[in-house]
Design an enzyme around this catalytic site. Structure first.
Site, PDB file in Angstrom:
ATOM      1  N   THR A 110       1.586  -1.949  -2.404  1.00 21.47           N
ATOM      2  CA  THR A 110       3.013  -1.890  -2.040  1.00 21.47           C
ATOM      3  C   THR A 110       3.883  -2.348  -3.200  1.00 21.47           C
ATOM      4  O   THR A 110       5.079  -2.094  -3.213  1.00 21.47           O
ATOM      5  CB  THR A 110       3.310  -2.809  -0.838  1.00 21.47           C
ATOM      6  OG1 THR A 110       2.728  -4.087  -1.114  1.00 21.47           O
ATOM      7  CG2 THR A 110       2.724  -2.266   0.448  1.00 21.47           C
ATOM      8  N   GLU A 154      -1.001  -4.344   0.318  1.00 24.46           N
ATOM      9  CA  GLU A 154      -1.786  -3.766  -0.784  1.00 24.46           C
ATOM     10  C   GLU A 154      -1.207  -2.424  -1.207  1.00 24.46           C
ATOM     11  O   GLU A 154      -0.874  -1.596  -0.348  1.00 24.46           O
ATOM     12  CB  GLU A 154      -3.234  -3.599  -0.311  1.00 24.46           C
ATOM     13  CG  GLU A 154      -4.254  -3.904  -1.382  1.00 24.46           C
ATOM     14  CD  GLU A 154      -4.222  -5.365  -1.819  1.00 24.46           C
ATOM     15  OE1 GLU A 154      -3.586  -5.665  -2.844  1.00 24.46           O
ATOM     16  OE2 GLU A 154      -4.848  -6.183  -1.120  1.00 24.46           O
ATOM     17  N   SER A 172     -15.002 -16.144 -25.867  1.00 23.08           N
ATOM     18  CA  SER A 172     -15.077 -16.327 -24.412  1.00 23.08           C
ATOM     19  C   SER A 172     -16.486 -16.718 -24.007  1.00 23.08           C
ATOM     20  O   SER A 172     -17.455 -16.046 -24.378  1.00 23.08           O
ATOM     21  CB  SER A 172     -14.683 -15.035 -23.691  1.00 23.08           C
ATOM     22  OG  SER A 172     -15.087 -15.131 -22.333  1.00 23.08           O
ATOM     23  N   ASP A 219       0.066  -9.488  -9.217  1.00 23.64           N
ATOM     24  CA  ASP A 219      -0.980 -10.396  -9.701  1.00 23.64           C
ATOM     25  C   ASP A 219      -0.410 -11.476 -10.612  1.00 23.64           C
ATOM     26  O   ASP A 219      -0.669 -12.668 -10.444  1.00 23.64           O
ATOM     27  CB  ASP A 219      -2.054  -9.614 -10.467  1.00 23.64           C
ATOM     28  CG  ASP A 219      -2.648  -8.499  -9.630  1.00 23.64           C
ATOM     29  OD1 ASP A 219      -2.415  -8.497  -8.407  1.00 23.64           O
ATOM     30  OD2 ASP A 219      -3.336  -7.634 -10.198  1.00 23.64           O
ATOM     31  N   SER A 275      -8.145 -10.641  -9.993  1.00 26.52           N
ATOM     32  CA  SER A 275      -7.194 -10.729 -11.097  1.00 26.52           C
ATOM     33  C   SER A 275      -7.636 -11.607 -12.256  1.00 26.52           C
ATOM     34  O   SER A 275      -6.850 -12.416 -12.763  1.00 26.52           O
ATOM     35  CB  SER A 275      -5.839 -11.230 -10.596  1.00 26.52           C
ATOM     36  OG  SER A 275      -5.254 -10.263  -9.835  1.00 26.52           O
TER      37      SER A 275
END
Ligand code: GLA
Length: 389
Positions: free
Chosen positions: A36, A34, A68, A175, A129
Site C-alpha cells: 500500500t 502490504e 561484513s 521500511d 528489511s
C-alpha cells in the site's frame, strides 16, 4: 554475537586508534498494510530488537573499507567516496555506498572515507528489511560523523531515495520509515500519502508476535516487485480518467467498485483491488487494536493474506503453506505474509500457551511439504537507530 564482538573484529581488521563509533539500526516487521505504501495508502509496521550493528571510523582520505561479518568470505571490500555509482555485479556494499551517494545528491557531499564493519542478526533476504536497516544505519552514522543536519525522517527518505535510484528497487517508504522512527512496544500507523503518523501501542495481552521464515530467498531487484508497482500505476492512470484521484489509497471499497470498470486489464484491476481493500483493512485494523479487539485485528491479518495470495499474487507455496498451517493451530489469532512477498517471512499473533505447539506443528508440516525447514523467531518491538558507544 554482540556489539563488543563486532568492535573486536573492527579493531582486528582496522586497528584501534582514533574515534570509533558503535551503532545499531533495527529490522522491521509489517503487521498489516502490504503493498500500500507506493499506492498512497496506510501501513502499520514496527521496528524489531534484531537488526544491524555497525562499527565505524572516519578516515582522512577518500577510501572506503567495508567488511561484513555476514559475508566474511568476501573479505574487506575497498572503494572510494569519489565517483560512487551503482555497479552491475553488486554486493552488499551497494547499500551503504548508495546512501553516501544519496546524501551527495541532496547537497550533503560525503568528502571523507570511512572504515566500517557490519553484523546483522536479521536473516538476509527474509522480508524483514535487512537492506533498509543497513541504509538507515549508514545515514545515522553519516549524521553522527559529519554533523549533517537531518532528522530521522530525512534519513528514512534518503535511504528510500538511494534504494530507488542507486539500487534500482522502486520501493515505498515503509521500511526505512519504520526503522528510522521505531519505538519500543509500538507500531507506526503511517499514512504514506502525507507521511503523517501515529504510534499505536501493541498490547497483545497474553500473546506473542511470531515470525516464520520460509528460507526461500528473495532479492527485491530480481522479483516481480517493480512489475506490481507498474500494474498499480496503470490502474491508477485509467481510473483517474473517470474520478480525480492522486493515488489508489484515495478510494474506499464502494468507490472502487463503482469506478473499477475504467481499468481495462483484468490483472491490473485485481492488483488495484488489493491496494484499495488492503488500505481500508489497515485503517480498520488499527481501529480494532485501539478498541482492544485483538481478535478482529487477527481476522483482518488473515484477510490481508488471502488478498495478497489471490489478488496481488505475491505469496507462493512457501508463504501460503506457513500461513495455512498457522491458521490450523489453536491459539493463532492471525497470520499473514509480511514484506514484499515472493518468499521471506510470515507474521503471526499467537497466544502464549500455543507458541511451542505452533512452532512444532507449522515447522513439521512445512518441512514435509516444502522439503526444507523454516525458522521461527518470537520477536519484540524495539526502538529506532541508536549509538551504543
Ligand atoms: C517492500 C518494500 C516496501 C513495501 C513492501 C510491501 O518491503 O520495500 O516499501 O512496498 O515491500 O508492502
Amino acid at each position: 554475537m554482540i556489539w563488543e564482538d563486532v568492535l573486536a573484529k573492527f579493531k582486528e581488521l582496522f586497528g584501534d586508534e582514533g574515534e570509533i563509533g558503535v551503532y545499531f539500526a533495527p529490522g522491521r516487521v509489517n503487521m498489516i498494510g502490504e503493498h500500500t505504501d507506493y499506492n498512497g495508502g496506510h501501513v502499520f509496521p514496527c521496528a524489531l530488537t534484531i537488526g544491524t550493528y555497525g562499527v565505524a571510523r572516519k578516515r582522512e582520505d577518500k577510501k572506503l573499507r567495508f567488511y561484513s561479518l555476514n559475508f566474511d568470505q568476501l573479505g574487506v571490500l575497498e572503494s572510494s567516496v569519489e565517483g560512487l555509482k551503482p555497479e552491475k555485479e553488486a554486493d552488499w556494499t551497494n547499500y551503504p555506498k548508495g546512501v553516501m551517494w544519496a546524501f551527495g545528491e541532496k547537497g550533503m557531499k560525503v568528502e571523507q572515507g570511512m572504515d566500517l564493519v557490519l553484523y546483522g542478526n536479521i536473516p538476509n533476504g527474509s522480508g524483514l528489511s535487512s537492506s533498509a536497516s543497513v541504509e538507515v544505519l549508514t545515514g545515522f552514522i553519516l549524521r553522527d560523523m559529519f554533523g549533517f543536519d537531518v532528522t530521522n525522517q530525512d534519513i528514512a527518505l534518503i535511504g528510500q531515495f538511494s534504494e530507488n535510484k542507486f539500487n534500482g528497487v522502486n520501493c515505498g517508504i515503509m521500511d526505512q520509515f519504520a526503522i528510522a522512527m521505531g519505538k519500543a512496544g509500538h507500531a507506526i500507523f503511517l499514512d504514506t500519502a502525507t507521511l503523517k503518523y501515529e504510534y499505536a501501542p501493541i498490547k497483545l495481552e497474553n500473546a506473542k508476535i511470531v515470525i516464520s521464515c520460509s528460507n526461500k530467498k528473495r532479492g527485491l531487484g530480481d522479483s516481480k516487485y517493480n512489475e506490481r508497482r507498474s500494474e498499480c500505476e496503470s490502474a491508477l492512470a485509467q481510473i483517474s480518467e473517470v474520478i480525480g484521484i492522486n493515488a489508489l489509497g484515495d478510494l474506499n471499497e464502494a468507490e472502487f467498485e463503482q469506478y473499477k470498470s475504467a481499468i481495462k486489464d483484468p490483472v491490473c484491476e485485481q492488483r488495484a483491488k488489493h491496494a484499495v481493500y488492503e488500505n481500508q483493512r489497515t485503517i480498520k485494523a488499527v481501529e480494532a487494536l485501539k478498541n482492544n479487539d485483538v481478535k478482529l485485528f487477527g481476522e483482518l491479518m488473515n484477510a490481508s493474506h488471502v488478498s495478497l495470495r489471490d489478488d496481488y499474487e505475491v505469496t507462493g507455496i512457501e508463504l501460503d503453506t506457513l500461513v495455512e498451517e498457522a491458521w490450523k493451530v489453536e491459539g493463532v489469532i492471525g497470520s499473514r505474509m509480511t514484506g514484499a512477498g515472493f518468499g521471506g517471512c510470515t507474521v503471526s499473533i499467537v497466544k502464549d500457551e500455543a507458541v511451542d505447539t505452533f512452532i512444532e506443528k507449522v515447522g513439521t508440516a512445512y518441512k514435509e511439504k516444502i522439503g526444507y525447514a523454516a525458522d521461527f523467531y518470537v520477536v519484540e518491538i524495539g526502538d529506532g537507530p541508536v549509538k551504543l558507544a
